[in-house]
Design a protein around this motif. Structure first.
Motif, mmCIF file in Angstrom:
data_model
loop_
_atom_site.group_PDB
_atom_site.id
_atom_site.type_symbol
_atom_site.label_atom_id
_atom_site.label_comp_id
_atom_site.label_asym_id
_atom_site.label_seq_id
_atom_site.Cartn_x
_atom_site.Cartn_y
_atom_site.Cartn_z
ATOM 1 N N ASP A 65 -19.047 6.661 23.952
ATOM 2 C CA ASP A 65 -18.728 5.815 22.790
ATOM 3 C C ASP A 65 -18.322 6.608 21.548
ATOM 4 N N ARG A 66 -18.050 7.874 21.676
ATOM 5 C CA ARG A 66 -17.603 8.641 20.524
ATOM 6 C C ARG A 66 -16.190 8.219 20.148
ATOM 7 N N LEU A 67 -15.920 8.179 18.852
ATOM 8 C CA LEU A 67 -14.609 7.794 18.357
ATOM 9 C C LEU A 67 -13.897 8.991 17.736
ATOM 10 N N HIS A 68 -12.569 8.963 17.784
ATOM 11 C CA HIS A 68 -11.810 9.928 16.995
ATOM 12 C C HIS A 68 -12.084 9.671 15.522
ATOM 13 N N ARG A 69 -11.937 10.716 14.722
ATOM 14 C CA ARG A 69 -12.275 10.597 13.307
ATOM 15 C C ARG A 69 -11.192 9.900 12.496
ATOM 16 N N ILE A 70 -9.957 9.883 12.993
ATOM 17 C CA ILE A 70 -8.862 9.278 12.251
ATOM 18 C C ILE A 70 -8.301 8.088 13.034
ATOM 19 N N GLY A 71 -8.166 6.962 12.333
ATOM 20 C CA GLY A 71 -7.560 5.771 12.905
ATOM 21 C C GLY A 71 -6.580 5.187 11.904
ATOM 22 N N CYS A 72 -6.083 3.987 12.191
ATOM 23 C CA CYS A 72 -5.172 3.306 11.277
ATOM 24 C C CYS A 72 -5.591 1.846 11.169
ATOM 25 N N ALA A 73 -5.710 1.369 9.935
ATOM 26 C CA ALA A 73 -6.095 -0.021 9.698
ATOM 27 C C ALA A 73 -4.860 -0.902 9.629
ATOM 28 N N GLY A 74 -4.967 -2.061 10.264
ATOM 29 C CA GLY A 74 -3.891 -3.035 10.221
ATOM 30 C C GLY A 74 -4.377 -4.352 9.641
ATOM 31 N N ARG A 75 -3.503 -5.004 8.921
ATOM 32 C CA ARG A 75 -3.816 -6.307 8.346
ATOM 33 C C ARG A 75 -3.345 -7.403 9.304
ATOM 34 N N LEU A 76 -4.201 -8.391 9.524
ATOM 35 C CA LEU A 76 -3.833 -9.517 10.369
ATOM 36 C C LEU A 76 -2.711 -10.303 9.687
ATOM 37 N N THR A 77 -1.524 -10.243 10.258
ATOM 38 C CA THR A 77 -0.376 -10.913 9.664
ATOM 39 C C THR A 77 0.176 -12.015 10.554
ATOM 40 N N GLY A 78 -0.371 -12.175 11.728
ATOM 41 C CA GLY A 78 0.070 -13.243 12.616
ATOM 42 C C GLY A 78 -0.958 -13.488 13.700
ATOM 43 N N PHE A 79 -1.220 -14.746 13.980
ATOM 44 C CA PHE A 79 -2.113 -15.056 15.091
ATOM 45 C C PHE A 79 -1.872 -16.481 15.563
#
Length: 214
Positions: A65-79
């Motif tokens: 369950d270890r995660l990489h330290r860098i990710g990217c956040a996305g805004r919910l723009t469609g669903f």
């Protein structure tokens, strides 16, 4: 443009191997697991509507369950919701982040305290790559797509702006998760393009690192 002041200190994270999101790009997702349906419902109640896409760290010997330290956040723009309660959603990339710590809590999904320091460029306008030789790049890409039996709209490729072309290919090409992470962490569009070319050349040469052109 997303105001830096609206970036939260804590975000839900979605660990998904091989799923890459980059600033200003769009990532479609199919949400059906109960824990991520709960994450989606909670995110829709927030003002920022941000979800962090992050790669699980899968190196040999890495803790579970270890995660990489860098990710990217996305805004919910469609669903949209299907008849059986699942969601088809679109995330629009806002900014990369660095994970500070994972939060223990009562939510079924994972949440992290994050910092946005060092990624101010992500909140600006589209990047350009002044050293981009598009004709040479598309020639290399055509050989790669033929090798991988991939199809694309080549006219759209020729007309796309630098960032859209390079980032879309970084997200869509069938690279390993660790290669996708390298593309995510590239500090500039030029560096990402150079990394992308190296990965394509590596693939065309059958994975022989000694023959990859720099």
């Amino acid at each position: 443009m997303f105001p830096a002041a609206d970036l939260p200190d804590t975000i839900p994270v979605f660990p998904l191997p091989g799923a890459l999101l980059l600033p200003r790009a769009k990532l479609p997702l199919h949400i059906f697991e109960p824990r991520y349906l709960a994450m989606l419902d909670d995110t829709l109640k927030t003002q920022h509507r941000l979800i962090g896409m992050v790669q699980p760290y899968e190196a040999p010997g890495a803790e579970a369950d270890r995660l990489h330290r860098i990710g990217c956040a996305g805004r919910l723009t469609g669903f949209s919701e299907t008849e059986d309660g699942r969601y088809m959603v679109t995330l629009t990339g806002i900014s990369r982040f660095r994970v500070l710590r994972e939060i223990d809590g009562f939510t079924p999904y994972r949440r992290c305290d994050v910092t946005w320091d060092g990624f101010a460029r992500d909140l600006g306008g589209a990047e350009h790559d002044d050293g981009f030789d598009r004709a040479k790049f598309l020639d290399l890409l055509s050989r790669f797509f033929e090798e991988e039996s991939l199809k694309t709209d080549w006219e759209a490729m020729r007309d796309a702006d630098d960032e859209m072309l390079i980032n879309s290919l970084s997200m869509l090409c069938p690279f390993e998760p660790e290669d996708k992470q390298a593309l995510l962490e590239a500090p500039s569009l030029q560096t990402r393009r150079e990394t992308l070319i190296t990965l394509i050349e590596f693939s065309l040469r059958g994975g022989n690192a000694d023959e990859v052109m720099q």
